[in-house]
Design a protein around this motif. Structure first.
Motif, PDB file in Angstrom:
ATOM      1  N   THR A 309     -16.013   1.250 -12.191  1.00  0.00           N
ATOM      2  CA  THR A 309     -14.693   0.626 -12.154  1.00  0.00           C
ATOM      3  C   THR A 309     -13.619   1.697 -12.286  1.00  0.00           C
ATOM      4  OG1 THR A 309     -15.538  -1.412 -13.114  1.00  0.00           O
ATOM      5  CG2 THR A 309     -13.165  -1.051 -13.242  1.00  0.00           C
ATOM      6  N   LEU A 310     -12.775   1.787 -11.274  1.00  0.00           N
ATOM      7  CA  LEU A 310     -11.770   2.851 -11.214  1.00  0.00           C
ATOM      8  C   LEU A 310     -10.357   2.295 -11.123  1.00  0.00           C
ATOM      9  CD1 LEU A 310     -13.269   5.284  -8.515  1.00  0.00           C
ATOM     10  CD2 LEU A 310     -13.747   5.246 -10.985  1.00  0.00           C
ATOM     11  N   LEU A 311      -9.440   3.105 -11.588  1.00  0.00           N
ATOM     12  CA  LEU A 311      -8.048   2.972 -11.189  1.00  0.00           C
ATOM     13  C   LEU A 311      -7.913   3.947 -10.021  1.00  0.00           C
ATOM     14  CD1 LEU A 311      -5.618   1.339 -12.185  1.00  0.00           C
ATOM     15  CD2 LEU A 311      -4.792   3.410 -13.278  1.00  0.00           C
ATOM     16  N   ALA A 312      -8.042   3.419  -8.820  1.00  0.00           N
ATOM     17  CA  ALA A 312      -8.165   4.271  -7.632  1.00  0.00           C
ATOM     18  C   ALA A 312      -6.814   4.859  -7.226  1.00  0.00           C
ATOM     19  CB  ALA A 312      -8.754   3.472  -6.484  1.00  0.00           C
ATOM     20  N   LEU A 313      -6.859   6.137  -6.862  1.00  0.00           N
ATOM     21  CA  LEU A 313      -5.671   6.845  -6.364  1.00  0.00           C
ATOM     22  C   LEU A 313      -5.817   7.211  -4.893  1.00  0.00           C
ATOM     23  CD1 LEU A 313      -5.263   9.332  -9.377  1.00  0.00           C
ATOM     24  CD2 LEU A 313      -4.224   7.062  -9.102  1.00  0.00           C
ATOM     25  N   GLN A 314      -7.072   7.211  -4.407  1.00  0.00           N
ATOM     26  CA  GLN A 314      -7.327   7.579  -3.013  1.00  0.00           C
ATOM     27  C   GLN A 314      -8.282   6.576  -2.374  1.00  0.00           C
ATOM     28  OE1 GLN A 314      -8.768  11.593  -2.564  1.00  0.00           O
ATOM     29  NE2 GLN A 314      -7.013  12.512  -3.613  1.00  0.00           N
ATOM     30  N   LEU A 315      -8.112   6.405  -1.082  1.00  0.00           N
ATOM     31  CA  LEU A 315      -8.991   5.561  -0.279  1.00  0.00           C
ATOM     32  C   LEU A 315      -9.500   6.375   0.897  1.00  0.00           C
ATOM     33  CD1 LEU A 315     -10.216   2.908   0.831  1.00  0.00           C
ATOM     34  CD2 LEU A 315      -7.965   2.375   1.787  1.00  0.00           C
ATOM     35  N   ASN A 316     -10.821   6.516   0.975  1.00  0.00           N
ATOM     36  CA  ASN A 316     -11.454   7.284   2.055  1.00  0.00           C
ATOM     37  C   ASN A 316     -10.867   8.688   2.171  1.00  0.00           C
ATOM     38  OD1 ASN A 316     -13.151   5.134   2.726  1.00  0.00           O
ATOM     39  ND2 ASN A 316     -11.697   4.292   4.206  1.00  0.00           N
ATOM     40  N   GLY A 317     -10.653   9.310   1.009  1.00  0.00           N
ATOM     41  CA  GLY A 317     -10.220  10.711   0.968  1.00  0.00           C
ATOM     42  C   GLY A 317      -8.733  10.930   1.135  1.00  0.00           C
ATOM     43  N   GLU A 318      -7.950   9.875   1.266  1.00  0.00           N
ATOM     44  CA  GLU A 318      -6.512  10.021   1.443  1.00  0.00           C
ATOM     45  C   GLU A 318      -5.761   9.227   0.374  1.00  0.00           C
ATOM     46  OE1 GLU A 318      -5.447   8.866   5.364  1.00  0.00           O
ATOM     47  OE2 GLU A 318      -6.618  10.454   6.341  1.00  0.00           O
ATOM     48  N   GLU A 319      -4.556   9.683   0.059  1.00  0.00           N
ATOM     49  CA  GLU A 319      -3.733   8.975  -0.911  1.00  0.00           C
ATOM     50  C   GLU A 319      -3.518   7.534  -0.455  1.00  0.00           C
ATOM     51  OE1 GLU A 319      -0.008  10.529  -3.293  1.00  0.00           O
ATOM     52  OE2 GLU A 319       0.657   9.750  -1.338  1.00  0.00           O
ATOM     53  N   LEU A 320      -3.522   6.623  -1.406  1.00  0.00           N
ATOM     54  CA  LEU A 320      -3.310   5.220  -1.080  1.00  0.00           C
ATOM     55  C   LEU A 320      -1.990   5.028  -0.333  1.00  0.00           C
ATOM     56  CD1 LEU A 320      -4.272   3.464  -4.456  1.00  0.00           C
ATOM     57  CD2 LEU A 320      -5.611   3.465  -2.352  1.00  0.00           C
ATOM     58  N   SER A 321      -2.023   4.194   0.677  1.00  0.00           N
ATOM     59  CA  SER A 321      -0.781   3.803   1.354  1.00  0.00           C
ATOM     60  C   SER A 321      -0.125   2.701   0.533  1.00  0.00           C
ATOM     61  CB  SER A 321      -1.085   3.291   2.764  1.00  0.00           C
ATOM     62  OG  SER A 321      -1.783   2.058   2.690  1.00  0.00           O
ATOM     63  N   PRO A 322       1.162   2.431   0.752  1.00  0.00           N
ATOM     64  CA  PRO A 322       1.809   1.337   0.018  1.00  0.00           C
ATOM     65  C   PRO A 322       1.081   0.005   0.183  1.00  0.00           C
ATOM     66  CG  PRO A 322       3.463   2.709   1.066  1.00  0.00           C
ATOM     67  CD  PRO A 322       2.131   3.207   1.558  1.00  0.00           C
ATOM     68  N   ASP A 323       0.594  -0.292   1.391  1.00  0.00           N
ATOM     69  CA  ASP A 323      -0.076  -1.569   1.622  1.00  0.00           C
ATOM     70  C   ASP A 323      -1.436  -1.656   0.943  1.00  0.00           C
ATOM     71  OD1 ASP A 323       2.056  -2.459   3.095  1.00  0.00           O
ATOM     72  OD2 ASP A 323       1.151  -2.012   5.042  1.00  0.00           O
ATOM     73  N   HIS A 324      -2.036  -0.507   0.645  1.00  0.00           N
ATOM     74  CA  HIS A 324      -3.328  -0.503  -0.045  1.00  0.00           C
ATOM     75  C   HIS A 324      -3.186  -0.330  -1.551  1.00  0.00           C
ATOM     76  CE1 HIS A 324      -6.067  -1.003   3.246  1.00  0.00           C
ATOM     77  NE2 HIS A 324      -5.621   0.051   3.901  1.00  0.00           N
ATOM     78  N   GLY A 325      -1.941  -0.318  -2.048  1.00  0.00           N
ATOM     79  CA  GLY A 325      -1.766  -0.356  -3.497  1.00  0.00           C
ATOM     80  C   GLY A 325      -1.139   0.850  -4.151  1.00  0.00           C
ATOM     81  N   TYR A 326      -0.554   1.771  -3.388  1.00  0.00           N
ATOM     82  CA  TYR A 326       0.087   2.957  -3.972  1.00  0.00           C
ATOM     83  C   TYR A 326       1.061   2.525  -5.083  1.00  0.00           C
ATOM     84  CZ  TYR A 326       3.081   7.054  -4.406  1.00  0.00           C
ATOM     85  OH  TYR A 326       3.789   8.131  -4.899  1.00  0.00           O
ATOM     86  N   PRO A 327       1.051   3.228  -6.210  1.00  0.00           N
ATOM     87  CA  PRO A 327       0.409   4.519  -6.487  1.00  0.00           C
ATOM     88  C   PRO A 327      -1.042   4.418  -6.975  1.00  0.00           C
ATOM     89  CG  PRO A 327       1.849   3.911  -8.282  1.00  0.00           C
ATOM     90  CD  PRO A 327       2.041   2.856  -7.237  1.00  0.00           C
TER      91      PRO A 327
END
Length: 351
Positions: A309-327
């Motif tokens: 269980t993570l507080l994810a900062l990256q998705l598939n090796g890239e920084e999260l986009s706003p639509d995927h939950g940035y920050p």
């Protein structure tokens, strides 16, 4: 116009043996759909749910949607098989017959409601004013209740007619009708199951959201999320800026997102383990979103302490986009997508 009598209908498709067989298939599909839908509802309303296997919710919700899709052609075939019963006279013979007819009416109406609204929900199209999850859940109990009454009344007929002998010779035999129904159901399943079964995506021509990108149910714009320049994550008594979170030990995990609409997608997530940010019990996770139905969720202790269980900062090796939950966003094993909170702003242990 003269109303035809029941003996006029000679097609094998209307034989009680066909009706019993298709009804058995439909009952199995409805049963799977009900049980898996009940599980999904429970998971979203604080039922005890395991963290392993990580694909469990993906499978149960996939079965829910696939069995619902399979029910559509089966229900139509069943109705075609029994519609001559509408012309039976008298309309009501006795109390058991009245009970049977009443349960059938309720069953058909509720079944159509469940299947039609379920398909619209899978496509995220809501041309109604009521709240879908509540209505869908309530009517599901009506369907299963009416179905059980119907089965109880029809058990003697079902036993007697599943494999009846017949000397009829017509263009379309009973077995041909059953094969056609089975084939149509199979085609409907294969044509849509790619949203859940990855190896079917190339041939699931009617599958929604089956490309290689991680689907987005709710955009940052739709959620009216604006990340402030001085954003900080509140985690218990501590707080972290994005740079401070990035400086903490990072963990990378492969976990699927599995949504209540039935689609699922594998992804690689990198971030900080929730257990390294906060511990001690169930954790309330809050989002920057102000008024969404799932802007805040409770993460049970078993999930909060799970190393995946993570507080994810990256998705598939890239920084999260706003639509995927940035920050940052929550990602946990074996959880519905609606509970994988995006735009996280605070983590607090519930008292």
């Amino acid at each position: 116009m003269k109303i035809p009598k029941t003996p006029t209908f000679k097609s094998p498709a209307h034989h009680t043996g066909v009706t019993s067989r298709v009804g058995t298939w439909l009952g199995i599909a409805f049963g799977l759909c009900f049980v898996t839908g009940l599980l999904s509802h429970g998971v979203q309303h604080d039922w005890v749910w395991p963290t392993r296997p990580v694909d469990l919710y993906r499978v149960t919700q996939g079965v829910h949607v696939i069995s619902g899709v399979a029910s559509v052609p089966l229900l139509l075939a069943k109705l075609w098989s029994v519609y001559p019963k509408l012309f039976e006279r008298p309309l009501v013979k006795n109390v058991p017959h009245a009970l049977e007819r009443g349960s059938i009416f309720v069953l058909i109406a509720a079944s159509f409601f469940e299947l039609v609204t379920g398909l619209f929900n899978a496509a995220q199209n809501y041309p109604w004013s009521f709240y879908f999850p509540t209505a869908h859940y309530a009517v599901a109990w009506i369907v299963i209740g009416a179905l059980l009454v119907h089965i109880a009344v029809k058990i003697p007929v079902i036993r007697r007619t599943l494999e009846p002998k017949s000397e009829e010779r017509t263009i379309l035999s009973r077995r041909a009708f059953l094969r056609t129904t089975a084939l149509t159901t199979g085609v409907a399943v294969v044509a849509t199951a790619g949203v859940t079964v990855p190896w079917l995506r190339k041939i699931s021509v009617l599958a929604w959201r089956s490309d290689g990108d991680l689907p987005i149910n709710r955009t940052a714009q739709a959620a009216k999320v604006v990340v402030p320049q001085d954003w900080r994550l509140k985690a218990g008594a501590k707080s972290y800026s994005l740079k401070e979170l990035q400086a903490l030990p990072q963990t990378t995990v492969d976990l699927p997102i599995a949504c209540v609409e039935g689609w699922s997608q594998d992804a690689t997530w990198t971030g900080v383990r929730v257990s390294e940010l906060i511990s001690g019990g169930d954790v309330r996770v809050e989002s920057l979103e102000k008024d969404g139905l799932y802007r805040a969720t409770t993460l049970p202790e078993a999930f909060a302490q799970d190393p995946l269980t993570l507080l994810a900062l990256q998705l598939n090796g890239e920084e999260l986009s706003p639509d995927h939950g940035y920050p940052c966003r929550l990602i946990a094993p074996n959880r519905p997508g609606v509970l994988q909170t995006k735009w996280v702003t605070s983590l607090e242990v519930e008292k």
